[in-house]
Enzyme design. Structure first.
Site, mmCIF file in Angstrom:
data_model
loop_
_atom_site.group_PDB
_atom_site.id
_atom_site.type_symbol
_atom_site.label_atom_id
_atom_site.label_comp_id
_atom_site.label_asym_id
_atom_site.label_seq_id
_atom_site.Cartn_x
_atom_site.Cartn_y
_atom_site.Cartn_z
ATOM 1 N N CYS A 87 0.874 -1.174 0.000
ATOM 2 C CA CYS A 87 0.000 0.000 0.000
ATOM 3 C C CYS A 87 0.903 1.213 0.000
ATOM 4 C CB CYS A 87 -0.902 -0.005 1.235
ATOM 5 S SG CYS A 87 -1.809 1.547 1.472
ATOM 6 N N PHE B 47 0.482 11.390 -5.776
ATOM 7 C CA PHE B 47 1.695 11.868 -5.097
ATOM 8 C C PHE B 47 2.505 12.858 -5.929
ATOM 9 C CE2 PHE B 47 1.042 7.272 -4.089
ATOM 10 C CZ PHE B 47 0.408 7.468 -2.874
ATOM 11 N N GLU C 237 0.661 14.955 -11.965
ATOM 12 C CA GLU C 237 0.402 16.389 -12.096
ATOM 13 C C GLU C 237 0.655 16.876 -13.511
ATOM 14 O OE1 GLU C 237 1.815 20.664 -10.165
ATOM 15 O OE2 GLU C 237 2.206 18.815 -9.075
ATOM 16 N N GLY D 252 10.421 -27.518 -7.070
ATOM 17 C CA GLY D 252 11.199 -27.886 -8.246
ATOM 18 C C GLY D 252 11.451 -26.715 -9.168
ATOM 19 N N GLU E 72 1.694 17.075 2.328
ATOM 20 C CA GLU E 72 3.146 17.004 2.157
ATOM 21 C C GLU E 72 3.959 17.258 3.427
ATOM 22 O OE1 GLU E 72 4.212 18.671 -2.136
ATOM 23 O OE2 GLU E 72 2.705 19.910 -1.134
#
Length: 1358
Positions: free
Chosen positions: A152, A827, A831, A375, A1290
C-alpha cells in the site's frame, strides 16, 4: 499420449458461478480474464509481476490426496487461466457488496480508515478473507504474515493492521483496546508519556480536558463495537460439482492458443512421454517465473506442461535419511511439512529444516509461495535463490526421470553449469527433492540480506553447515554455499577444504574470513553492483554462523563444553534475528467542541466516503470503465537509447501481428507536436531521442496483447550520442536548465569570520519512484463532430491535460472534456507527466476515429514517467562553540532529466526550505537544475522541500558532533521563534513549532530512552540503536502565484439532494470527503444529502492541479463561497418558514424561480515572491511538526528495524482527524522509503534497472515502526484556511528523516567501537549497503573498494 488437434473445454467456478470456456489462450492470465471477459474489475493490475498484491484472489480446490478443500491466495496477474481447470476462484466481488452486506473483512478495513486511494484495498481484503477461511480465529502474527505479499502506498499500513487486529484472538491482550490507551503494550519505558498528568499529557485524562471551554482529546478513530461479527458458517460453499470431478479419474487436457499450447497430463508416464516429445517445453506449476519471463523478457515458450495433477510430483515422504518432496509441491506446503517436522522431531535432526523455514519465511509473499513449486525454484537456477544455497550446503538429493529411467544427482557444486543452467537434460523432469535430516554434532544456518525483509530478492544469501568430529569441536566437514556472488549458486570449496580438521576457535574464524575474502571475490564491474557490500556480507554471514555454532556448542549438554570458547556477552545479539513485535499505536486528536451539532461532521473522524466501495471492488478507476464495442488498445514504442539520432522506424513486421490497426508517430499529429510545461518536449520524438523511454510512436490494435506484440516488432535504428546521466556529469559539462536561482540574506563572509568553527561537506539524495498502485491510464473517446473528444484520465491536472491535448489535436480547449472520478494514488506523479501518454492516446483516437485505451504496465510507467529529483548539496556552514549557526553557503544541484517540466518549481521550494526550521542570520544559496538524458523528473510529495531540508539536517547533525553537543540541544537553540524572519524575509506568525518540539520530547520520553540506548550500545557490539528528533516547517501555497485559485459548482435538486463539483481531484487523500464535510457545515445539512460524482473540465474550468497540499484550502473556500451564495438566496424563504425543513425550502425556492445552482471561487491573497530582490511572501502560512524515531541496526549486515516513532503535528483545527492522521502516517512511511530503502539504479548509459517491485522496494507492512504514535497539536486554529484547518498532505513526509538520522546515530556508535570518531558522510537512502559500509570494522577492511575510475561500474547514482 499426443495432444488432441483441438483444445479441450476449460471448466472452473468464479464466485460460485460455473464458467465453461471453449476457446482459451494459455497466454491469458486470470486477471485479464476476470476483468475483460467477466467484467469483474475489483481485482486490480498493480505491477504484473506478483509483487504488489493488488490482484490477490482466493483459489479453492479439493485435494483428493488429503481429502479436504484447500483455500489459498494467488496473484491473478501471473496465474494462468489454464491452471484453473476444476478450480474455484473467489474475487472481492464474491464476498460482499454495498447493495446487500459487506463481509467483515471489507467492513473493518473501510471503517478503520484503512483505505485511502483504494487501489490496493481489494487485494488486501482478499488476503485477509483467505486467512479467515483457513483460520477464523487468527493470531496477530498470522495477520501480519498474510500481508507479506501486499503493498500500500497511501496509508502507512497502521490503520489496516489496527482494523484487522479486531479479528485476532490475542488482540485484547490486557482486557483493553489492544495497544490503545491503557494497553499493557503502551506502558513502561516505551509508552507515549511524559508531561503533565503522569504521562497523559495532551491525551484522554489530561488535566487540560477539565478546563472550561477546552475541548477534550480522543484516541478513538473508530468504534470496533459497531463491527458485525465474523460468522464462518455463512461463507459460500465450495462447488459440489468440483468435489465430484476431482474424485473421478482425471484425463489429460490440452488448451491451444495463438502461439502457445498448454498440456496438463495426469500421470507421470504421460508427463515423461510429453517431455521426450517436447524437450524444450517448460514445466509450469505457479507460473511465477515463466509468466514474468514471457511478459517482461519477451520470451516465448510454445509448449507448456503443467504437472500439478501428478500424484508422484506432489507426494511427501519421510525416510530414514530425510524428507522427500515431489518437485511440484508448493513452497507453502513444503513450509507446512517442515514446520510439523521441527515440532515433532528432536532438534538435532532439524537444523537444516529450521534454516529452510527461516528462508521460506521471507521468500516472496504468500501469494507466490502458495503456487510456486520447490522444483521450479531449483530449475530456474537463479543465482540469488533463497533456497538453493540451503539445498546445496545441506547435500540435498534430486531425482530426475526421463524415458530412459530415473537417476539421482547431488545438488552440489557441479549441479549449476552456468547462468540459469543445470546438468538436467532437456528431456528429463525433476521428480523429487530430498532434504536430509541433520546429524548429532551438525549445525546449520542460513542468512539473507535484501533491501527489504518482506517479499524481496536477496542481495546475498547463503547456507552454512558444519559437522564436528564426535565429542570434539574439531571440524569434520563444512559446506559454505552462497547466492549472489557468481552467475550461479556456488560452494566456497577452497575455504571448506582448508577448514576441515580445524578446531572451531578464533584462529579458524580469522583464517576463514581471509580465505573467503579471496575466494568470494567479485569484479568491480560485476552485474548487480554493490561489490564491496556483497563481499563484506560473505564474511559477516560466516561470522554470524561462527558465533551461532559457538553458542550452540557451549549450550549443548552433550557437547564439548570445555573445548570451545564462550561467546562474549556483547557479541550474543549478533546471532539474534530481528523479531516482529505486535504493532503498538496511539492516535490523539482534539474532539469537536461541546455542543457541536451531530450532523456537523467537520472535525469528526468521518470515514472516507468511498471506503466501502473500494473495499468491495465497486469503486471505478479509469481502466475499470466498461469497454466500448469498437474500442482499440494502444502500446507505446519507446527509445532503448538514452541519447541518439533516429535513423529509421520500421513498423512493417508489426503489421503482420493479428489485430494490428495502425502505427502512429509524429507525422500523425494533426496539431502541434510541441508540448510540455516549458514547451520543450514533443508528443513523439522526431529526429533525436533524449532518454531511454522517450516516446517515438505507438501501435494500435484490437487487444492489449496484440498491441504489445506489435509494439515489440517495431524496429528502430539509431546513431548513438554520448549521454549525460548523473549530476556530476552535468556539472562537468555545465549542462543546466536556466535560469539559475539565488537567495542572499545578510553578509555570509562576515558570518564566517565571526564563527568559531567552519564545516564543509556534501550530501547526495537519491530520487524516488512514485509507485502509485494505479499506473497512468487514459481512455480517449472521439465524439464524431467538430473535433470533440472525451478523455477519461488518471490525472491530478485536468487543465493541462485539456490544454495539451487540444494543442496536439489542433482544436480549441472547449472541444476537449477531461473527466476524473478517482485515481489509485498520485503523489505528484500525475500532475504533468500523465500528459505524455494522454496526448498520444488522443492522437491515436483522432486518427482511427474510435475509442482508444492505454494503461501503462508498471515497467513502462517507471521508465517513462519520471520521479522525485535526485539532489546534491554542497555546503559550508559557520557556527559557534555552543552550536549556534552564524553563516551558511550552499549550492543545490538537482537532476531534472531531459526537460524542464516542474524542475524550476521544485528547485524554488528546495531553496525556500534550505533552513528547515532554523534561524540562520547569513545565507547565500544557488540552485542548479541539471539537464540530463533521463526521463524528466517531476513533482513528488514535498516538491523539493524534503531535499532542501535533508541537506540542512546533514550539516546540523555534523556540526553537533563537531561541537561535542547533543544534537537535540543544537537543533533547539537554532529553532526560529514567533515573529522571526526567514532567509526569504517572510515573518513567522502563529509559530507553533516550539510547542510541537516540547510535546514530542515529552511524549517520546526522549531523555530517559536516550540513556537506555546508550546502555544498550555499551552492551552490544554488533547491534546498535540510535534515536533522533527532527522538526519541520513547510510552506503552504503554490510558489507560482496564479495557481493559488479554485472554483466550485453546487447544484441543489428539488428533492433537496446536492451535487457538488470542485476543481480538485480525489487520489486517496480524502479531498472529496473533506469537501462534502465543508459543504455540509456551510449548508447546514447532513453529508448524506451531498454527492460528488467526478471532477471535469465542463463543470469547473481552468482548474489548478491538485497539488502543493493546498487543495482542501482553496477548493474548500470555493465550495463554501458557492454554498453561501445559495444560502443567501434561500434566506427570505427560510425566514418565512422557520420551522420548515431543507426540502421544504428548496421546493419553495424552485417554485419561486430562485436559482439553485451557484459557482464559487477563491484565491489566496497576497502571495508572491521575487528571487532577485528577496522580497515578497511565497507562502500563505506554514505547517509544523516534530518526529522522534528510534532504530536498531545490524552492524554486520546493514539491516535495520524501526522500533518507535512519535509524531506531533500542527494541522490547525482538523477538518477530519482520521484523514489527517492517515496523511501523516502515509507520508511518514513514504518518507521512510525515500530515506532508507528506495533506490533508483541506472546503467552508466542511462538505462533504468529498477522498473518494478522486483528490484524497486517500497516499504511493506513490516517496515513501519513497531510503536507508532501520532498526536495532533491541540488548540492551534489557523485563521488562514477553511474552518481554521491546515494543509497536511506534504508537510509530514520530511519527518521520516528522523529515521535516517537515528540510523546515522547508531552507526556513530558502531564506528566508535572501531576507534573511528570523526563525522562521516552518509548519503540517502540509508540502504543496507550504505549502513554496512559505514560501520567500518575488520570485515569491511578485508574487502576494500576498487579505485573509482579504474573500472566501469554496473550502476551509477543519478
Amino acid at each position: 499420449m499426443a495432444p488432441p488437434e483441438t483444445g479441450d473445454e476449460l471448466v472452473f467456478f468464479v464466485n460460485g458461478k460455473k464458467v465453461v470456456e471453449k476457446d482459451v489462450d494459455p497466454e491469458t492470465t486470470l486477471l485479464t480474464y476476470l476483468r475483460r471477459k467477466l467484467g469483474l474489475c475489483g481485482t486490480k493490475l498493480g505491477c504484473g509481476e506478483g509483487g504488489c498484491g493488488a490482484c490477490t484472489v482466493m483459489i479453492s480446490k479439493y485435494d483428493p490426496f488429503q481429502k479436504k478443500i484447500l483455500h489459498h491466495t494467488a496473484n491473478a496477474c501471473l496465474f494462468p487461466i489454464c491452471a484453473l481447470h476444476h478450480v474455484a476462484v473467489t474475487t472481492v466481488e464474491g464476498i460482499g457488496n454495498t447493495k446487500s452486506r459487506l463481509h467483515p473483512a471489507q467492513e473493518r478495513i473501510a471503517k478503520s480508515h484503512g483505505s485511502q486511494c483504494g487501489f490496493c484495498t481489494p487485494g488486501i481484503v482478499m488476503s485477509m478473507y483467505t486467512l479467515l477461511r483457513n483460520k477464523p480465529k487468527p493470531k496477530m502474527e498470522d495477520i501480519e504474515d498474510a500481508f507479506q505479499g501486499n503493498l500500500c502506498r497511501c496509508t502507512g499500513y497502521r490503520p489496516i493492521l489496527e482494523g484487522y487486529r479486531t479479528f485476532a484472538v490475542d488482540s485484547n491482550c490486557c482486557g483493553k483496546a489492544a495497544n490503545g490507551t491503557g494497553c499493557c503494550h503502551s506502558k513502561g519505558e516505551n509508552s507515549m508519556n511524559g508531561g503533565c498528568c503522569g504521562g497523559k499529557a495532551n491525551g484522554p485524562g489530561c488535566c487540560m480536558n477539565e478546563k472550561e471551554n477546552v475541548t477534550m482529546m480522543s484516541s478513538s478513530l473508530f468504534d470496533s463495537s459497531e463491527f458485525q461479527p465474523l460468522d464462518p458458517t455463512q461463507e459460500p460453499i465450495f462447488p459440489p460439482e468440483l468435489m465430484t470431478q476431482r474424485n473421478k479419474e482425471q484425463k489429460q487436457v490440452c488448451f491451444k492458443g495463438e502461439r502457445v499450447m498448454w498440456i496438463q497430463p495426469t500421470t507421470l508416464q504421460e508427463l515423461v512421454a510429453l517431455k521426450s516429445q517436447y524437450p524444450n517445453a517448460k514445466l509450469v506449476v505457479g507460473n511465477t517465473e515463466v509468466g514474468i519471463e514471457m511478459r517482461l523478457k519477451n520470451m516465448l515458450y510454445p509448449v507448456i506442461l503443467a504437472p500439478a495433477w501428478i500424484p508422484e510430483m506432489n507426494a511427501v515422504q519421510q525416510t530414514e535419511t530425510g524428507i522427500t518432496f515431489g518437485a511440484a509441491c508448493t513452497l507453502s506446503s513444503v513450509e507446512e511439512v517442515l514446520r510439523k517436522a521441527v515440532a515433532e522431531l528432536p532438534s538435532y535432526k532439524t537444523e537444516i529444516f529450521q534454516a529452510a523455514l527461516e528462508q521460506l519465511r521471507w521468500f516472496a509473499g504468500p501469494q507466490i509461495r502458495n503456487v510456486a513449486a520447490l522444483g521450479g525454484n531449483i530449475m530456474t537456477a537463479s543465482p540469488i535463490s533463497d533456497l538453493n544455497p540451503v539445498l546445496m550446503a545441506s547435500g540435498s538429493k534430486l531425482t530426475l526421470i526421463s524415458m530412459e529411467g530415473k537417476r539421482t544427482v547431488m545438488m552440489d557444486e557441479k549441479f549449476f553449469t552456468g547462468y540459469r543452467k543445470t546438468i538436467v537434460k532437456p528431456e528429463e523432469v525433476l521428480l523429487s527433492v530430498e532434504i536430509p535430516y541433520s546429524k548429532e554434532g551438525e549445525y546449520f544456518s542460513a542468512f539473507k540480506q535484501a533491501y527489504r525483509r518482506e517479499d524481496d530478492i536477496a542481495i546475498v544469501t547463503c547456507g552454512m553447515r558444519v559437522l564436528f568430529q564426535h565429542g570434539t569441536s574439531r571440524v569434520q566437514e563444512v559446506k559454505l554455499s552462497y547466492g549472489g556472488m557468481a552467475p550461479t549458486t556456488i560452494l566456497a570449496l577452497k575455504t571448506c577444504r582448508e577448514l576441515a580438521g580445524r578446531d572451531w576457535n578464533e584462529k579458524l574464524l580469522q583464517d576463514a574470513c581471509r580465505l573467503l575474502a579471496g575466494e568470494m571475490d567479485l569484479s568491480p564491474s560485476a552485474p548487480g553492483g554493490m561489490v564491496e557490500f556483497r563481499r563484506t556480507l560473505t564474511l559477516s554471514f560466516f561470522f554470524k554462523f561462527y558465533l551461532t555454532v559457538l553458542q550452540k556448542l557451549s549450550k549443548d549438554q552433550n557437547g564439548p563444553n570445555n573445548l570451545c570458547e564462550p561467546v562474549p556477552p556483547n557479541y550474543i545479539s549478533a546471532t539474534e534475528l530481528f523479531h516482529k513485535d505486535p504493532i503498538a499505536s496511539t492516535q490523539l486528536f482534539q474532539e469537536v467542541p461541546r455542543g457541536q451539532l451531530v450532523e456537523d461532521t467537520v472535525g469528526r473522524p468521518l470515514v472516507h466516503l468511498s471506503a466501502a466501495k473500494q473495499a468491495c471492488g465497486e469503486a471505478v478507476y479509469c481502466d475499470d470503465i466498461p469497454h466500448y464495442e469498437n474500442e482499440l488498445y494502444l502500446t507505446l514504442v519507446t527509445s532503448t537509447q538514452a541519447h541518439a539520432k533516429i535513423l529509421s522506424i520500421d513498423a512493417s513486421e508489426a503489421q503482420s501481428v493479428p489485430g494490428f490497426v495502425c502505427f502512429v508517430s509524429a507525422k500523425d499529429v494533426p496539431g502541434s507536436n510541441i508540448t510540455g510545461i516549458a514547451n520543450d518536449e514533443t508528443v513523439f520524438a522526431e529526429d533525436v531521442v533524449t532518454c531511454v523511454g522517450h516516446i517515438i510512436g505507438a501501435v494500435i490494435a484490437d487487444t492489449q496483447e496484440h498491441s504489445r506484440r506489435a509494439a515489440k516488432a517495431v524496429k528502430i535504428k539509431y546513431e548513438e550520442l554520448k549521454p549525460i546521466v548523473t549530476i556530476q556529469e552535468a556539472i562537468e559539462q555545465q549542462s543546466f536548465i536556466k535560469p539559475i536561482k539565488r537567495i542572499k540574506k545578510g553578509d555570509v563572509n562576515k558570518g564566517f569570520e565571526e564563527s568559531d568553527h567552519i564545516l564543509e561537506g556534501e550530501m547526495h539524495i537519491g530520487g524516488q519512484e512514485h509507485f502509485y498502485l494505479e499506473t497512468h491510464c487514459t481512455l480517449a473517446v472521439p465524439k464524431g463532430e467538430d473535433g470533440e473528444m472525451e478523455l477519461f484520465v488518471s490525472t491530478q491536472n485536468l487543465m493541462k491535460t485539456q490544454e495539451f491535448t487540444a494543442s496536439a489535436l489542433g482544436v480549441p480547449s472547449n472541444r476537449i472534456v477531461v473527466r476524473v472520478k478517482r485515481m489509485g494514488g498520485g503523489f505528484g506523479g500525475k500532475e504533468t507527466r500523465n500528459t505524455i501518454l494522454t496526448t498520444v492516446v488522443a492522437v491515436a483516437a483522432f486518427k482511427t476515429g474510435r475509442p482508444v485505451r492505454c494503461m501503462l504496465d508498471r515497467d513502462e510507467d517507471m521508465l517513462i514517467s519520471g520521479g522525485r529529483h535526485p539532489f546534491l548539496g554542497r555546503y559550508k556552514v559557520g557556527f559557534m562553540k555552543n552550536g549556534k549557526i552564524k553563516s551558511l553557503e550552499v549550492s543545490y544541484y538537482s537532476n531534472g532529466g531531459n526537460s524542464a517540466d516542474l524542475s524550476h518549481g521544485v528547485m524554488d521550494r528546495a531553496l525556500l526550505h534550505l533552513d528547515n526550521s532554523y534561524n540562520i542570520p547569513n545565507v547565500s544559496i544557488m540552485g542548479f537544475i541539471c539537464k540530463t538524458n533521463l526521463s524528466s523528473n517531476t513533482a513528488f510529495r514535498g516538491f523539493g522541500g524534503p531535499q532542501g531540508m535533508m541537506i540542512a539536517e546533514c550539516w546540523m547533525s555534523d556540526l553537533a558532533r563537531k561541537c561535542g553537543l547533543p544534537p537535540e540541544e543544537v537543533r533547539k537553540i537554532n529553532l526560529y521563534h514567533e515573529g522571526d524572519l526567514t532567509h526569504f524575509n517572510q515573518k513567522l506568525e502563529g509559530f507553533t513549532l516550539r510547542r510541537c518540539w516540547d510535546e514530542c520530547l515529552s511524549s517520546s520520553n526522549y531523555h530517559a530512552r536516550k540513556k537506555l540506548i546508550e546502555e544498550f550500545n555499551k552492551q552490544n557490539r554488533w547491534k546498535k540503536r540510535g534515536m533522533c528528533i527532527i522538526p519541520t516547517k513547510f510552506g503552504i501555497s503554490f510558489t507560482v502565484p496564479f495557481l493559488n485559485q479554485a472554483g466550485a459548482l453546487v447544484h441543489v435538486y428539488t428533492d433537496g439532494s446536492v451535487l457538488l463539483t470542485h476543481g480538485g481531484t480525489e487520489m486517496g487523500q480524502g479531498l472529496h470527503t473533506k469537501m462534502i464535510q465543508v459543504a455540509s457545515r456551510s449548508l447546514g445539512i447532513p453529508t448524506s444529502k451531498i454527492y460528488i460524482s467526478e471532477t471535469s473540465t465542463n463543470t469547473v474550468p481552468n482548474t489548478s492541479p491538485t497539488a502543493a497540499s493546498v487543495s482542501a484550502d482553496i477548493n474548500g473556500m470555493a465550495v463554501h463561497n458557492a454554498c453561501q451564495t445559495i444560502l443567501k438566496r434561500l434566506e427570505p424563504i427560510k425566514q418565512s418558514n422557520l420551522k420548515g425543513s431543507w426540502e421544504d425550502w428548496i421546493k419553495t425556492a424552485y417554485e419561486n424561480c430562485i436559482s439553485l445552482s451557484a459557482t464559487g471561487f477563491y484565491r489566496i491573497p497576497d502571495v508572491g515572491y521575487n528571487f532577485e530582490t528577496n522580497k515578497g511572501k511565497p507562502f500563505h502560512y506554514f505547517s509544523y511538526g516534530v518526529a522522534c524515531s528510534e532504530v536498531e541496526i545490524d552492524c554486520l549486515t546493514g539491516d535495520h528495524k524501526n522500533i518507535r516513532t512519535d509524531i506531533v503535528m500542527d494541522v490547525g483545527t482538523s477538518l477530519n482527524p482520521a484523514i489527517d492522521i492517515g496523511q501523516i502516517e502515509g507520508a511518514f512511511v513514504q518518507g521512510i522509503g525515500l530515506f532508507t530503502m528506495e533506490e533508483l539504479r541506472y546503467s552508466p548509459e542511462g538505462n533504468l534497472y529498477t522498473r518494478g517491485p522486483g528490484m524497486y522496494k517500497i516499504p511493506a507492512f513490516g517496515d513501519i515502526p513497531t510503536e507508532f504514535y501520532v498526536s495532533l497539536l491541540r488548540d492551534c486554529p489557523n485563521s488562514k484556511a477553511i474552518y481554521s484547518s491546515k494543509a497536511v498532505g506534504e508537510p509530514p513526509l520530511f519527518l521520516s528523516a528522523s529515521v535516517f538520522y537515528a540510523i546515522k546515530d547508531a552507526i556513530y556508535s558502531a564506528r566508535e567501537d572501531s576507534g573511528v570518531t570523526e563525522p562521516f558522510r552518509l548519503d540517502s537512502p540509508a540502504t543496507p549497503e550504505r549502513i554496512r559500509n559505514a560501520c567500518v570494522d575488520t570485515f569491511t577492511k578485508m574487502c576494500p573498494s576498487a579505485e573509482p575510475g579504474t573500472f566501469k561500474p554496473w550502476s551509477v547514482r543519478a
